[in-house]
Design a protein around this motif. Structure first.
Motif, PDB file in Angstrom:
ATOM      1  N   GLU A 185       1.200   2.644 -19.833  1.00  0.00           N
ATOM      2  CA  GLU A 185       0.514   1.636 -19.732  1.00  0.00           C
ATOM      3  C   GLU A 185      -1.049   2.229 -19.725  1.00  0.00           C
ATOM      4  O   GLU A 185      -2.044   1.632 -20.298  1.00  0.00           O
ATOM      5  CB  GLU A 185       0.586   0.865 -18.361  1.00  0.00           C
ATOM      6  N   MET A 210      14.026  -0.516 -15.053  1.00  0.00           N
ATOM      7  CA  MET A 210      12.842  -1.027 -14.480  1.00  0.00           C
ATOM      8  C   MET A 210      13.219  -1.421 -13.359  1.00  0.00           C
ATOM      9  O   MET A 210      12.284  -1.997 -12.339  1.00  0.00           O
ATOM     10  CB  MET A 210      12.118  -1.832 -15.495  1.00  0.00           C
ATOM     11  N   SER A 234      15.012   3.385 -10.497  1.00  0.00           N
ATOM     12  CA  SER A 234      14.297   2.604 -11.138  1.00  0.00           C
ATOM     13  C   SER A 234      12.588   3.556 -11.159  1.00  0.00           C
ATOM     14  O   SER A 234      11.793   3.171 -11.875  1.00  0.00           O
ATOM     15  CB  SER A 234      13.936   1.263 -10.798  1.00  0.00           C
ATOM     16  N   ASP A 235      12.911   4.354 -10.105  1.00  0.00           N
ATOM     17  CA  ASP A 235      11.280   5.036  -9.846  1.00  0.00           C
ATOM     18  C   ASP A 235      10.996   5.611 -10.894  1.00  0.00           C
ATOM     19  O   ASP A 235       9.764   5.508 -11.317  1.00  0.00           O
ATOM     20  CB  ASP A 235      11.629   5.936  -8.716  1.00  0.00           C
ATOM     21  N   LYS A 266      -4.167   7.005  -9.357  1.00  0.00           N
ATOM     22  CA  LYS A 266      -4.053   6.342  -7.760  1.00  0.00           C
ATOM     23  C   LYS A 266      -4.688   5.247  -7.520  1.00  0.00           C
ATOM     24  O   LYS A 266      -4.242   4.303  -6.925  1.00  0.00           O
ATOM     25  CB  LYS A 266      -4.662   7.576  -6.891  1.00  0.00           C
ATOM     26  N   GLU A 267      -5.736   5.193  -8.371  1.00  0.00           N
ATOM     27  CA  GLU A 267      -6.645   3.713  -8.020  1.00  0.00           C
ATOM     28  C   GLU A 267      -5.944   2.546  -8.688  1.00  0.00           C
ATOM     29  O   GLU A 267      -6.002   1.348  -8.242  1.00  0.00           O
ATOM     30  CB  GLU A 267      -7.987   4.079  -8.862  1.00  0.00           C
ATOM     31  N   ARG A 268      -5.248   2.777  -9.562  1.00  0.00           N
ATOM     32  CA  ARG A 268      -4.512   1.730 -10.664  1.00  0.00           C
ATOM     33  C   ARG A 268      -3.222   1.191  -9.813  1.00  0.00           C
ATOM     34  O   ARG A 268      -3.007   0.191  -9.755  1.00  0.00           O
ATOM     35  CB  ARG A 268      -4.287   2.202 -11.930  1.00  0.00           C
ATOM     36  N   TYR A 269      -2.587   2.303  -9.120  1.00  0.00           N
ATOM     37  CA  TYR A 269      -1.182   1.813  -8.648  1.00  0.00           C
ATOM     38  C   TYR A 269      -1.044   2.068  -7.174  1.00  0.00           C
ATOM     39  O   TYR A 269      -0.018   1.813  -6.662  1.00  0.00           O
ATOM     40  CB  TYR A 269       0.013   2.596  -9.511  1.00  0.00           C
ATOM     41  N   GLY A 270      -2.019   2.716  -6.472  1.00  0.00           N
ATOM     42  CA  GLY A 270      -2.055   3.232  -5.225  1.00  0.00           C
ATOM     43  C   GLY A 270      -0.819   4.228  -4.924  1.00  0.00           C
ATOM     44  O   GLY A 270      -0.623   4.173  -3.902  1.00  0.00           O
ATOM     45  N   ILE A 288       9.619  14.819   0.143  1.00  0.00           N
ATOM     46  CA  ILE A 288       8.970  15.223   1.341  1.00  0.00           C
ATOM     47  C   ILE A 288       8.991  14.195   2.297  1.00  0.00           C
ATOM     48  O   ILE A 288       9.026  14.299   3.465  1.00  0.00           O
ATOM     49  CB  ILE A 288       7.757  15.685   0.789  1.00  0.00           C
ATOM     50  N   ARG A 289       8.850  12.846   1.870  1.00  0.00           N
ATOM     51  CA  ARG A 289       8.826  11.865   3.092  1.00  0.00           C
ATOM     52  C   ARG A 289       9.942  11.864   3.692  1.00  0.00           C
ATOM     53  O   ARG A 289       9.881  11.638   4.855  1.00  0.00           O
ATOM     54  CB  ARG A 289       8.806  10.525   1.978  1.00  0.00           C
ATOM     55  N   GLU A 296       9.869  11.088  -2.547  1.00  0.00           N
ATOM     56  CA  GLU A 296      10.612  10.644  -1.255  1.00  0.00           C
ATOM     57  C   GLU A 296      11.224  12.238  -0.670  1.00  0.00           C
ATOM     58  O   GLU A 296      11.344  11.955   0.536  1.00  0.00           O
ATOM     59  CB  GLU A 296      12.006  10.114  -2.231  1.00  0.00           C
ATOM     60  N   VAL A 343       9.741   3.405 -13.978  1.00  0.00           N
ATOM     61  CA  VAL A 343       8.520   2.338 -13.519  1.00  0.00           C
ATOM     62  C   VAL A 343       7.383   3.575 -13.538  1.00  0.00           C
ATOM     63  O   VAL A 343       6.246   2.899 -14.233  1.00  0.00           O
ATOM     64  CB  VAL A 343       8.717   1.892 -12.176  1.00  0.00           C
ATOM     65  N   ARG A 350       6.454   4.085 -17.217  1.00  0.00           N
ATOM     66  CA  ARG A 350       5.893   3.056 -17.731  1.00  0.00           C
ATOM     67  C   ARG A 350       4.589   2.813 -17.573  1.00  0.00           C
ATOM     68  O   ARG A 350       3.694   2.657 -18.266  1.00  0.00           O
ATOM     69  CB  ARG A 350       6.783   1.581 -17.284  1.00  0.00           C
ATOM     70  N   ARG A 351       4.263   3.168 -16.192  1.00  0.00           N
ATOM     71  CA  ARG A 351       2.814   3.137 -15.636  1.00  0.00           C
ATOM     72  C   ARG A 351       2.105   4.030 -16.723  1.00  0.00           C
ATOM     73  O   ARG A 351       0.832   3.954 -16.982  1.00  0.00           O
ATOM     74  CB  ARG A 351       2.800   3.395 -14.240  1.00  0.00           C
TER      75      ARG A 351
END
Lengths: 995, 382
Positions: free
Chosen positions: B62, B46, B51-52, B303-307, B270-271, B268, B55, B58-59
């Motif tokens: 959730e 985490m 940790s990506d 997307k709404e939840r974690y952006g 593509i970024r 990552e 996490v 986990r989301r």
């Protein structure tokens, strides 16, 4: 009902009332105090929270402002370098900034294409890095605007990071900011009730918190939804979903209010003072309540005591003790009440005396009234006596009534007796009826006996019918035998006619002879029909189940009738469907017979128009095919009435013009019987003058191996791929060289081991020297004939190699009945008639060869043999040369078909035959000229046999005629036949030498 | 008479009244006794680098738990997640697993990387517990009847998917470059890829390696590849390295077709890769452009939840939690073995994007997809 109401106790009523009022007032007071203190505390918290929010806001604004200022400065710096970008200077500048500002992790300068120009600090990566798809590049700021990214975990520092980006002179400055500026926030206030202070981003993810793990793990605030709602509704101190004891206060912070400050507080600690106050108030409340209630109770106890004293005094007064006096009471109100009671008692005593006097007067009045009442009573008793009299009269009437009832009962009894009598009478008549019934049953029994008698007679009749049927059968049998017997001389007659035609005759004689010939033909046909019919009726006809080429059968039919149809000017057409099975299993001969009959009839009865033979596949599966053959003509037609008897035997119908037709009238009856024997059906539709339509439906089996079709057959050796007779050792005993050669060739080809012997004696010698599995024995041989040889062999007890009696199979050209018996009597095992059919030969050999032989191979051979029969349907021409050649070719084909040998072997065989026959003819001529008649007969018989074997049928027929003539002693005729035989053999000589 | 009836009636009424009151009180009492929360463990890396995946996993869990709890939980019990951090350290990972057992939490979603379970497999199998991993694909864990159920297909399937693409592109000269630092994962994948390439196309792929902790080794490897000049290069490394390698090699070899495994398929790639990763073939666990209504809802919600954009880790974790809930519901209890058997028995699951199956060894057989990077976004290769 009003007195039902429960009376209340004064004591408890008072107590209750007092307590309620007291509690109510006290509660109102308590709540007021509680509310005031609560408001005070809440306002304290709010004030403090507002302060916290302000601090947080300041921090965030500071956090935002600092980089903004920095970027502005950077823009200025870049502008100074306007036009020409000095990488080195910028690199140094950016590195300096990164070093100076601890909250900046990285700075980048990017050109319009997304290529990174400078990175500070230098990450040691590749020089030409393109960031075209980084979010900060994709969402570039407009004008002087500065863009802020969401918080993310940096892959360099692994800390929550925000990227800001701003335009500068066509370049993009990108900075990664860590959140260290915000970090101390949570520790800034140390209030006792404060649990945590966190800053969340717009999605609820932690930016800072007392617990750094929450940020590191990128957790989302579990109560983010509640917080968001409370911020929108401007409520504070909302309980957390996960822990009721935690109260949350949220506030929107940041420049655009997109972030959230969340203050979490411990409810217990927060409201500690309020809780203490509540506890104190509840304590006081209970104490006051207990004391006041105790007071009230004691006072009430005294008052109740006074009241009870008064009550007991009242009771005494009511019992007449008017002299009770009031006792000392503790409350003056009760004392006053007691005095009033005393006065009341005196007045009551006085009134009581007055009432007693009044009572005495009243008793006197009552006594007088009673005397009056006694008088009235006497009067009433008299009236009563009168009433009793009336009663007695009534009772008398009742008695009378009872009497009448008894009489009715008596009448009733009489009636019952009469009914009983009547019943007896009825029973008597019933028994009479039963007697009559019994008589009737007897009669029925009599009737039944008569019926039985009739049935017995019926049985006798049946037996008689059976006898008659048997007689009929015997008659058919007789007919069959007769026909057969007649046929033999008939053949003689026909032969002789043919011979006679060739002699020198006058025209008149020739015409007579022609008539005799045609009459004889008709007679032969009739005989054949009768023989067939009788055979069928006697059950002697067996339907074979062998694969055959249906197409060829149809072609044969066509060949057979097309000429006569053409002769009559009728078209004969055949319609064969694609789906017609090529190689069905059935009795080809019988099918041919039926179809010939139907087509023959059609030709016979049609004078113009056409005849059409149509084949249809009605049903078809893997193992069966039902084929419908329809023969349609445009002939005279058959009336409805005649159609009913059409298939009966001896039925013939007249033409419209009254002309009778030739024939026995058995044709259709035979066809019907044959079709039925084949499991099919036959029928007709016809209309007078318009034509007839006969149809036959037969269900054929299908040969399993159909691949080998007509076109594929290329004179292959019969048993290619199969070794059907391998291991079998056969002795062939035959004096005729052609036949011997053919047999030897054939059997060797079937991989059998073949030994030969020219006559019976040689055969016995051979058997003595060697062991065989089977012997094929000619019957008619010089030196020792087959019958004698067989007898000797049986006497010697010759065994085969399996130590069993050796099978001896006779081969004879004698086509007479009784030959078979002769052979079997001589100890032979079975019988084959010449000319030898390959199929029959092999079948017979298999039958007696008990060793392990391949049955499938056998079937295959059979199928191939059938296929081989499909060779000879070339059109005839008028040219003699061609006709001769065709005749030769057909004979060779016939031989191939019968023997299964290849074309070269057949040619060779034919050559041998020709050589042998020419030599034989030479000998014969010599013998005839020398009048050595006996030997000549033997030679003619031999010629007949060998010609039959190689399928030179014309020669065989001529030789037969010659033999017959010879036996009849007509030597001139023999002489006449000789050149004919010679001529035919020369044709074969020509073509075999040509080959 | 009537008075007596009235009295009786009165009494009946009174009894009834008292009864009702008592019942109400009892009901209220029982109602107040809320069933205890159902605790489910989530364990993964985490914090820190790597940790990506955990996490986002986990989301995903959730998201699923919120959805289940909003519908009243499982059998009336609210699910409570207990999250632990294995710190990307096998020793800590084992300790955390032991902690779960000590806390009597026996249903665990995690870990998210194979390194965290390989050494503690014996412990996991010795305990009455069930571990559901949404993202561990190591081939070495396949075909074993253990207390470990996976929601991702084995790594071998990735090699298969990539070789199929190479086959379609008819690339007969392919090289492989892998990071030595991650041998446990890379070795097997490289071997499988090489083997399949040979078997299906008869192509012998040359293998290069580098050490991600020593940047100069990468430079050397890239030079060697440039010299060999293959038509395709399969890079077995994490997203950042893949991006770096693409940025490093593309200017010199613009025609080179790059292939990367699922491991590298993060935002990552593509970024950081920019235009250099354009045209790169990437193994994907999901089709981000999928038109599936269920997926669109999930993606939007995430997307709404974690952006952030969702990824296969969060999707598979969401599906794992949903499958677990379904199995608990069907098993009627939370005994790990019962639930394991239920999961195997159900066998076919309706996933967010498509159906997936779990076989009798608890191995997952879903198909990997291959996507191509086009204008900075992943597109499904048809």
């Amino acid at each position: 009902m009003s007195d039902m109401r429960k009376q209340r106790s004064l004591k408890w009523q008072l107590l209750k009332g007092n307590t309620l009022i007291f509690s109510f007032l006290l509660t109102i007071f308590g709540l007021a105090v509680y509310f005031i203190i609560y408001t005070e505390i809440a306002s304290d918290i709010n004030t403090r929270n507002l302060q916290l929010v302000r601090i947080a806001n300041d921090r965030v604004e500071h956090f935002i402002e600092m980089p903004v200022n920095m970027i502005d400065k950077m823009r200025d710096h870049l502008m100074l370098e306007n036009g020409e970008l000095n990488k080195k200077i910028i690199d140094t500048y950016l590195n300096t900034i990164v070093e100076v500002y601890p909250y900046i992790d990285e700075l980048k300068l990017i050109d319009a294409k997304g290529d990174v120009i400078v990175t500070a600090p230098n990450d040691g990566g590749f020089k030409e890095v393109n960031v075209a798809y980084e979010p900060f590049f994709l969402n570039r700021p407009i004008g002087q605007q500065i863009n802020w990214s969401n918080v993310y975990l940096s892959n360099k520092t692994y800390n929550p990071t925000i990227t800001i980006s701003a335009n500068a002179e066509g370049y993009l400055i990108v900075g990664d900011l860590n959140l260290s500026l915000l970090e101390n926030m949570a520790n800034s206030d140390s209030n006792e009730s404060l649990v945590s202070i966190s800053i969340l981003d717009q999605y609820g993810n932690y930016l800072t918190d007392n617990d750094p793990k929450k940020v590191e793990q990128r957790l989302r605030h579990p109560d983010f939804e509640i917080i968001k709602e409370s911020v929108e509704n401007r409520t504070s101190l909302v309980p957390s979903k996960s822990n009721e004891n935690i109260l949350l206060t949220g506030a929107a912070i940041g420049e655009k209010g997109q972030w959230y400050l969340v203050i979490a507080e411990d409810r217990t600690k927060l409201y500690a003072s309020l809780t203490k106050l509540t506890q104190a108030m509840v304590g006081a409340f209970i104490l006051i309540a207990v004391c006041s209630l105790l007071f009230l109770y004691l006072n009430l106890k005294k008052a109740i005591h006074d009241l009870e004293l008064l009550t007991s005094n009242t009771l005494l007064i009511s019992e007449g003790q008017y002299n009770v006096t009031a006792e000392a009471n503790q409350f003056h109100e009760f004392q006053e009440l007691a005095n009033h009671f005393h006065k009341m008692a005196g007045k009551v005593e006085f009134r009581e005396t007055e009432i007693r006097h009044l009572n005495e007067n009243l008793e006197k009045l009552v006594a007088e009234r009673t005397a009056q009442l006694v008088d009235t009573n006497h009067m009433l008793e008299e009236v009563n006596a009168q009433l009793e009299e009336v009663n007695a009269q009534l009772e008398e009437e009742i008695t009378e009534r009872h009497r009448v009832e008894e009489e009715i009962i008596l009448i009733n009894k009489n009636l019952e007796q009469r009914v009983a009598e009547r019943t007896t009478q009825l029973e008597q008549s019933n028994s009479y009826l039963e007697e009559t019934n019994a008589q009737l049953e007897e009669e029925i029994e009599e009737h039944r006996r008569t019926v039985q008698l009739l049935e017995e007679k019926d049985g006798a009749l049946e037996i008689a019918i059976r006898v008659a049927e048997e007689a009929n059968l015997s008659k058919s049998q007789f007919l069959a035998n007769m026909s057969h017997e007649i046929r033999t001389p008939m053949n003689g007659i026909l032969g002789m006619i043919d011979v006679m035609v060739m002699t020198q005759l006058s025209k008149e004689q020739q015409s007579y002879l022609k008539t005799i010939r045609s009459s004889s033909d008709i007679l032969l046909t009739i005989l054949n029909d009768i023989l067939d019919y009788s055979k069928i009726e006697a059950g002697k006809v067996e339907i074979k189940q062998q694969p055959f080429m249906l197409h060829d059968t149809i072609q044969d039919i066509y060949n057979l009738f097309s000429a006569s149809a053409k002769h009559k000017g009728i078209d004969f057409e055949i319609d064969i469907p694609q789906s017609l099975p090529h190689c069905p299993v059935g009795d080809e001969k019988r099918l041919r017979q039926v179809l010939s009959n139907l087509v023959g009839n059609a030709v016979k009865f049609t004078s113009e128009g056409c005849i059409r033979l149509t084949l249809e596949v009605v049903e078809n599966d893997e193992q069966h095919a039902k084929v419908r053959f329809t023969v349609k003509d445009t002939g005279i037609g058959i009336s409805q009435e005649d159609q009913l008897h059409l298939f009966n035997r001896f039925t013939q119908f007249s033409h419209q013009d009254g002309k009778k037709t030739n024939g026995t009238g058995l044709g259709l009856a035979i066809s019907k019987m044959l079709v039925e024997l084949m499991g099919g059906q036959i029928g007709v539709r016809s209309q007078i003058g318009k034509g007839s339509e006969f149809f036959v439906e037969i269900d054929f089996g299908l040969a399993q191996n159909q691949e080998k079709e007509l076109g594929d057959y290329k004179h292959e050796k019969v048993n290619d791929g199969s070794n059907s007779l391998k291991g079998l050792k056969i002795l062939v005993v035959e004096d005729d060289y052609t036949s011997l050669f053919m047999m030897k060739e054939l059997l060797s080809m079937m991989k059998a081991e073949v030994s030969v012997a020219e006559d019976g004696l040689a055969a016995i010698k051979a058997v003595e020297n060697d062991a065989f599995d089977l012997i094929l024995m000619d019957v008619n041989m010089p030196v020792m004939n087959g019958l004698t040889a067989s007898r000797k062999l049986r006497e010697m007890g010759i065994l085969n190699r399996q130590r069993q009696a050796i099978p001896i199979i006779a081969m004879t050209a004698y086509a007479m009945s009784g030959d078979r018996e002769k052979c079997l009597d001589a100890g032979m095992t079975d019988y084959l008639s010449k000319p030898i059919e390959l199929q029959n030969l092999i079948r017979t050999i298999y039958k007696y060869w008990m060793a392990t032989s391949n049955k499938d191979a056998q079937i295959e051979i059979m199928a191939e043999l059938e296929i081989a029969s499909a060779q000879n349907n070339l059109p005839m021409t008028d040219d003699d040369e061609v006709q001769e050649k065709q005749f030769f070719d057909n004979t060779i084909r016939e031989l191939m078909k019968a023997s299964g040998l290849d074309i070269d072997t057949c040619h060779f065989l034919m050559r041998t035959y020709v050589d042998q026959s020419l030599e034989l003819l030479k000998d014969l001529e010599e013998l005839l000229s020398n009048n050595k008649n006996l030997d000549a007969g033997v030679l003619l018989h031999k010629l007949k046999g060998s010609s039959g074997n190689v399928r030179v049928n014309t020669v065989m027929e001529l030789a037969l005629k010659a033999e017959c003539a010879f036996k009849a002693g007509q030597m001139t005729e023999v002489q006449q036949l000789m050149p004919l035989i010679y001529e035919k053999i020369l044709i074969f000589d020509k073509y075999t030498s040509a080959k | 008479m009537s008075r007596l009836t009235a009295c009786l009636k009165n009494r009946t009424y009174t009894t009834l009244l008292i009864g009702i009151i008592l019942l109400t009180i009892m009901a209220a009492f029982i109602g107040c006794q809320k069933p205890a929360n159902l605790k489910i463990g989530v364990v993964g890396t985490m914090t820190g680098p790597n940790s990506d995946l955990s996490v986002s996993g986990r989301r995903g869990v959730e998201m699923a738990v919120d959805e289940i709890n909003q519908k009243g939980g499982i059998q009336g019990r609210i699910i409570e997640l207990v999250v632990k951090d294995d710190e990307n350290d096998p020793v800590v990972a084992l300790k955390k697993d032991q902690e779960f057992i000590a806390e009597d939490i026996r249903l665990i979603i995690g870990h998210f990387t194979s390194g965290m379970v390989l050494s503690s497999m014996d412990y996991i199998n010795s305990q009455d517990m069930l571990m559901l991993s949404p993202t561990i694909s190591a081939d070495s864990l396949s075909g074993m009847d253990d207390n470990f159920i996976r929601f991702i297909a084995p790594t071998k399937e990735q090699a298969k998917a990539l070789v199929e693409v190479a086959q379609k592109l008819k690339q007969n000269h392919i090289a492989v470059l892998y990071d030595e630092r991650n041998k446990g994962y890379t070795d097997q994948l490289v071997l499988n890829y090489q083997g399949l390439l040979k078997e299906k196309m008869g192509v012998e792929a040359k293998v290069y390696s580098y050490d991600s902790q020593m940047p100069e080794t990468l430079g050397q490897a890239l030079k060697a590849i440039e010299a060999e000049a293959p038509k395709g290069l399969f890079i077995v490394a994490n997203a950042e390295d893949c991006a770096r390698i693409a940025q490093g090699i593309k200017p010199a070899m613009p025609e080179l077709q790059l292939y990367v495994p699922l491991w590298a398929n993060t935002a990552e790639l593509i970024r950081k890769g920019g235009v250099a990763v354009e045209g790169m073939m990437v193994v994907a666990g999901l089709d981000i452009g999928s038109e599936s209504e269920k997926f669109k809802v999930f993606r939007q919600g995430y997307k709404e939840r974690y952006g952030e954009e969702t990824n296969f880790g969060s999707l598979y974790s969401y599906e794992a939690m949903m499958a677990l809930a379904m199995a608990i519901e069907k098993a009627g209890g939370q005994q790990p073995m019962k639930i394991k058997n239920k999961l195997i028995e159900i066998s076919m699951f309706e996933g967010v994007q498509d159906q997936y199956s779990i076989d009798s060894y608890g191995d997952n057989m879903r198909q990997y997809q291959v996507c191509i990077i086009h204008q900075g976004a992943l597109r499904k290769v048809e």
